[in-house]
Motif scaffolding. Structure first.
Motif, PDB file in Angstrom:
ATOM      1  N   ALA A 196      54.791 107.543  77.901  1.00 34.55           N
ATOM      2  CA  ALA A 196      55.256 106.925  79.145  1.00 34.55           C
ATOM      3  C   ALA A 196      53.976 105.971  79.878  1.00 34.55           C
ATOM      4  N   ARG A 197      53.025 107.008  80.014  1.00 34.64           N
ATOM      5  CA  ARG A 197      51.920 106.546  80.681  1.00 34.64           C
ATOM      6  C   ARG A 197      51.350 105.209  80.038  1.00 34.64           C
ATOM      7  N   THR A 198      51.252 105.424  78.869  1.00 31.11           N
ATOM      8  CA  THR A 198      50.723 104.330  77.850  1.00 31.11           C
ATOM      9  C   THR A 198      51.657 103.111  77.923  1.00 31.11           C
ATOM     10  N   HIS A 199      52.865 103.149  77.893  1.00 33.08           N
ATOM     11  CA  HIS A 199      53.799 102.211  78.083  1.00 33.08           C
ATOM     12  C   HIS A 199      53.701 101.457  79.427  1.00 33.08           C
ATOM     13  N   LEU A 200      53.503 102.175  80.459  1.00 32.17           N
ATOM     14  CA  LEU A 200      53.231 101.795  81.876  1.00 32.17           C
ATOM     15  C   LEU A 200      52.078 100.893  82.031  1.00 32.17           C
ATOM     16  N   LEU A 201      50.854 101.417  81.192  1.00 31.37           N
ATOM     17  CA  LEU A 201      49.484 100.553  81.260  1.00 31.37           C
ATOM     18  C   LEU A 201      49.772  99.251  80.417  1.00 31.37           C
ATOM     19  N   ARG A 202      50.621  99.372  79.688  1.00 28.24           N
ATOM     20  CA  ARG A 202      50.721  98.258  78.788  1.00 28.24           C
ATOM     21  C   ARG A 202      51.611  97.158  79.534  1.00 28.24           C
ATOM     22  N   ALA A 203      52.506  97.655  80.134  1.00 26.98           N
ATOM     23  CA  ALA A 203      53.433  96.603  81.170  1.00 26.98           C
ATOM     24  C   ALA A 203      52.494  96.267  82.223  1.00 26.98           C
ATOM     25  N   ARG A 204      51.471  96.969  82.615  1.00 25.82           N
ATOM     26  CA  ARG A 204      50.691  96.438  83.627  1.00 25.82           C
ATOM     27  C   ARG A 204      49.769  95.183  83.110  1.00 25.82           C
ATOM     28  N   GLN A 205      49.260  95.616  82.049  1.00 29.56           N
ATOM     29  CA  GLN A 205      48.294  94.590  81.162  1.00 29.56           C
ATOM     30  C   GLN A 205      48.993  93.330  81.144  1.00 29.56           C
ATOM     31  N   LEU A 206      50.296  93.510  80.452  1.00 32.45           N
ATOM     32  CA  LEU A 206      50.998  92.398  80.190  1.00 32.45           C
ATOM     33  C   LEU A 206      51.530  91.503  81.548  1.00 32.45           C
ATOM     34  N   ALA A 207      51.563  92.021  82.688  1.00 28.36           N
ATOM     35  CA  ALA A 207      51.900  91.335  84.012  1.00 28.36           C
ATOM     36  C   ALA A 207      50.571  90.582  84.176  1.00 28.36           C
ATOM     37  N   ARG A 208      49.530  91.396  84.073  1.00 32.59           N
ATOM     38  CA  ARG A 208      48.215  90.749  84.711  1.00 32.59           C
ATOM     39  C   ARG A 208      47.957  89.363  83.638  1.00 32.59           C
ATOM     40  N   GLU A 209      48.193  89.737  82.298  1.00 33.93           N
ATOM     41  CA  GLU A 209      47.959  88.367  81.417  1.00 33.93           C
ATOM     42  C   GLU A 209      48.903  87.288  81.791  1.00 33.93           C
TER      43      GLU A 209
END
Length: 182
Positions: A52-65
């Motif tokens: 879950a944490r990995t997916h949250l980090l990926r969501a944050r990265q996508l938001a920044r990108e």
């Protein structure tokens, strides 16, 4: 004068539509990816907190990108005239439109061999010329304007000269600045 204003409004609306489409596409793709990552994170939260944490980090990265891409889309806008041709033809078209739409006599000339310029340099020169012509017509009330684009071996020079009324810099209010410390 009404025809010129209508044409300007139409051009602005077309540009806004193009920008909106580009930004919409960028944001829609980013938001879709973020939602998918958040949904997967939600599903994994109870059984696998690390996933879950990995997916949250990926969501944050996508938001920044996506935010960075949206900003890039806005900052890298090119005037529409440059999308259709080079700087010389874009400035020539701009001057031609203004001549047809107003009583101001405007001449355009270019000298030297136009080098391949970076797109942002062309955009900046185009916008500078547009602003100078607007100022000469609106504020200086010029009846004659000369625009020259001069290409040298190591530089490009844009000259905009008019016969309008100037101003006396000594008669302008002196700008003041205040600085405060917290």
């Amino acid at each position: 004068m009404v025809r010129a204003e209508e044409k300007q409004v139409t051009m602005v609306l077309e540009e806004r539509t193009r920008i909106a489409r580009e930004i919409h596409d960028t944001l829609a793709q980013g938001f879709t990816g973020i939602v998918i990552q958040l949904e997967v994170a939600e599903d994994a939260l109870a059984d696998d907190p690390e996933a879950a944490r990995t997916h949250l980090l990926r969501a944050r990265q996508l938001a920044r990108e996506s935010l960075a891409e949206a900003r890039r889309s806005v900052w890298n806008l090119r005037p529409q005239a440059l999308e259709r041709g080079d700087l010389v033809s874009a400035l020539s078209s701009l001057v031609g439109e203004l001549v047809r739409e107003s009583s101001v006599e405007i001449e355009f000339s270019h000298h030297g061999v136009p080098p391949l310029l970076p797109p942002d340099t062309e955009s900046n020169l185009m916008r500078l010329c547009q602003e100078a012509l607007t100022n000469a017509r609106r504020h200086a009330r010029a009846s004659s304007i000369r625009v020259a684009l001069v290409f040298g071996p190591q530089q490009v020079e844009l000259r905009v000269e008019d016969d309008g009324q100037g101003f006396d810099p000594s008669q302008q209010p002196t700008p003041t600045a205040s600085v405060s410390s917290a």
